[in-house]
Every structure is written in structure tokens, then in C-alpha cells.
Design a protein around this motif. Structure first.
Motif, PDB file in Angstrom:
ATOM      1  N   ALA A 235       0.842  -1.197   0.000  1.00  0.00           N
ATOM      2  CA  ALA A 235       0.000   0.000   0.000  1.00  0.00           C
ATOM      3  C   ALA A 235       0.877   1.248   0.000  1.00  0.00           C
ATOM      4  O   ALA A 235       1.995   1.245   0.524  1.00  0.00           O
ATOM      5  N   TRP A 236       0.341   2.318  -0.585  1.00  0.00           N
ATOM      6  CA  TRP A 236       1.093   3.563  -0.732  1.00  0.00           C
ATOM      7  C   TRP A 236       0.256   4.747  -0.236  1.00  0.00           C
ATOM      8  O   TRP A 236      -0.954   4.783  -0.457  1.00  0.00           O
ATOM      9  N   THR A 237       0.931   5.738   0.363  1.00  0.00           N
ATOM     10  CA  THR A 237       0.274   7.018   0.596  1.00  0.00           C
ATOM     11  C   THR A 237       0.471   7.850  -0.672  1.00  0.00           C
ATOM     12  O   THR A 237       1.341   7.561  -1.497  1.00  0.00           O
ATOM     13  N   HIS A 281      -6.262   7.703   7.444  1.00  0.00           N
ATOM     14  CA  HIS A 281      -5.289   7.828   6.358  1.00  0.00           C
ATOM     15  C   HIS A 281      -5.825   7.042   5.166  1.00  0.00           C
ATOM     16  O   HIS A 281      -6.439   5.979   5.332  1.00  0.00           O
ATOM     17  N   TYR A 283      -4.815   4.932   1.859  1.00  0.00           N
ATOM     18  CA  TYR A 283      -3.736   4.220   1.181  1.00  0.00           C
ATOM     19  C   TYR A 283      -4.239   3.661  -0.147  1.00  0.00           C
ATOM     20  O   TYR A 283      -5.433   3.356  -0.305  1.00  0.00           O
TER      21      TYR A 283
END
Length: 289
Positions: A235-237, A281, A283
Motif C-alpha cells: 500500500a502507498w500514501t 489515512h 492508502y
């Protein structure tokens, strides 16, 4: 004019920093290739204080331009397609100096057009296409038809460039001539937008319907590079993605492209709790099939 310029380029060739020098002559009175100049002296250097240095010269009735460009700047142009004339200069110009066959090797690479290089370029063009298409649709729905028209023309141009790259070619200055041969359907769409006698509103309405299908059919090739990057981690921000070396080239279009691919169920989102109650957040990851 080459004889007149010889002392200039021979002096540059003696510098150890110079990698290669190409001369490009004007092909016709109306040709856009040389920006109306009779001759272009294109010099590639390893490093430079400024990425691009230009000088203009005149001799009798002729005019010439010298472009000294850093290797880094040139590679960025070739990747982003932001200076299309450079590709043609490198491929068609006369080589007058070539340290260790630098330009010849680059010509081979440009002609072969490695698939990974194409994949990045297709991703960048697809991101620009989505940005222009979405902005154009927003203006259309707000009944700002002239603004919508402007964005739609640009979106078709990016679609044309994407199609040319997809077929293994570099987009030229005359990109619509290429598209006419490669994919007449897109060329016809562009002609109808520009030349149709229908009202502007009707032309735009029909074009958005056709574009929706053409964009959808290119999601796989257009998003391939971004999905390759996303698959490198679970997973990425958005900040992680913005800072990725290759995705930086997508610039401000990255977020719009991601949102488009979420809507098309290509990318999935995951919410992770923050310290703030009810705030999460966000993701991003490749949607699992």
C-alpha cells in the motif's frame, strides 16, 4: 551555412564535456522543425551550468541557432515528450561530432523504442489525457463550451500521442499525420470536432460519448506503468507516490489519474485509523482480481 558554422562547432567539439553535435537544415519555407531558422546547431554536453543555452547567428540572408543542452535535460525531454523537435533533430540531423558513438547509440535506442520507455511515456500521456478530459467535461456540464472545447482538443492530442507510442513510434511534430495512418478513428473524431457544422454543444456532447469508449479501451496500456509501481508495495500514501522517482514525471496529473482508476475499479483504497476520531489515512494499492 555549415561551412560558416564549422569553426563554432569544431571549437565545441574540442571540449571534453561535449558528447555530440548535430546539424539540422530547414526542410522548407513553412517547416516548423527549425523554428524558421535556416540551420540548427544542436550540441549535447555532459554537464552544464544551465540546462539549455541558446545563441542566434546571422550570415548574409541566413540565420542559425545554436542549442547547447545538458544530457539530463535532453533525456527529460525525450521521456516527457515536452520538446518533440529534439527527437527529429537527433534522428534526422547530420552528425558532425560523435564522442564514442554517443548519438549513434541514442539513435538506435530511439528507433528500437524499448518497451519500458514506452510504458512510462504512455502513462504520462494517459495522465494528461485524463486531466484534460475531466476538466473539459466539468466545463461542459457547467455550460462553458469554449473552455470545454479547448480542453477536449488537448485531450484528443494526448490520445493521439498515446496511440502513436502504443504502436511503437515516437510522436512527431506532425502527430495527426501519424494518427491518420495508425488509427483513422481518432483522426476522424478530431476532424468532426473541428470541422462539423453542428453546434459546439452538440459536437462536444458527441465527442464526450466517443471519447469515453476510446479512453476506457486504453486503461490497460495507459495505467500499466503506474500499476507496476503500485505493485512494488502492499500500500502507498499519496506522498509516497508523488516522491517516487518515475512518478514525479506525472506531476499534478497523478492524483486525477489515481481517482479515475479508483472509479474504474483498477486501484483500490484502504482506510487506516489516525489519532483523530473518525479521520483515516487513505492508502492506495492495485485492486486484486
Amino acid at each position: 551555412m555549415e561551412d560558416i558554422l564549422r569553426p563554432i562547432y569544431q571549437e565545441r567539439a574540442s571540449h571534453p564535456n561535449t558528447l555530440g553535435i548535430v546539424i539540422v537544415e530547414k526542410k522548407g519555407s513553412k517547416s516548423p522543425l527549425t523554428d524558421t531558422f535556416d540551420t540548427i546547431l544542436f550540441i549535447i554536453v555532459k554537464e552544464a551550468d544551465v540546462p539549455l543555452f541558446i545563441k542566434h547567428y546571422t550570415y548574409e540572408e541566413n540565420k542559425a541557432a545554436m542549442h547547447i543542452v545538458s544530457e539530463r535535460q535532453m533525456k527529460e525531454w525525450l521521456l516527457l515528450g515536452s520538446n518533440r523537435k529534439v527527437t527529429e533533430w537527433l534522428l534526422t540531423g547530420k552528425i558532425v561530432f560523435d564522442r564514442n558513438e554517443y548519438i549513434e547509440k541514442m539513435r538506435t535506442e530511439l528507433r528500437d523504442f524499448p518497451f519500458y520507455g514506452r510504458k512510462i511515456k504512455m502513462g504520462i500521456e494517459f495522465a494528461k489525457l485524463i486531466r484534460r478530459y475531466m476538466d473539459g467535461k466539468g466545463f461542459f456540464e457547467s455550460r462553458h463550451f469554449l473552455d470545454a472545447y479547448n480542453h477536449v482538443v488537448h485531450s484528443l492530442h494526448h490520445l493521439a500521442r498515446l496511440t502513436v507510442i502504443e504502436n511503437g513510434f515516437h510522436p512527431e511534430v506532425t502527430v495527426w499525420n501519424q494518427v491518420k495512418q495508425i488509427e483513422p478513428e481518432i483522426f476522424k473524431l478530431y476532424e468532426e470536432l473541428v470541422n462539423s457544422e453542428e453546434t459546439l454543444e452538440k459536437r462536444l456532447e458527441l465527442l464526450f460519448l466517443a471519447s469515453e469508449f476510446l479512453i476506457h479501451s486504453r486503461i490497460q496500456v495507459g495505467s500499466g506503468h503506474l500499476l507496476d509501481v503500485l505493485s512494488q508495495k502492499e500500500a502507498w500514501t499519496i506522498q509516497d507516490l508523488q516522491l517516487h522517482e518515475e512518478l514525479q514525471y506525472y506531476s499534478v496529473d497523478l492524483t486525477v489519474m489515481i481517482e479515475f482508476l479508483i472509479d474504474k475499479h483498477v486501484i483500490s483504497t484502504k482506510s487506516v485509523e489516525t489519532k483523530g476520531k473518525g479521520i483515516y489515512h487513505r492508502y492506495y494499492s492495485v485492486k486484486k482480481v
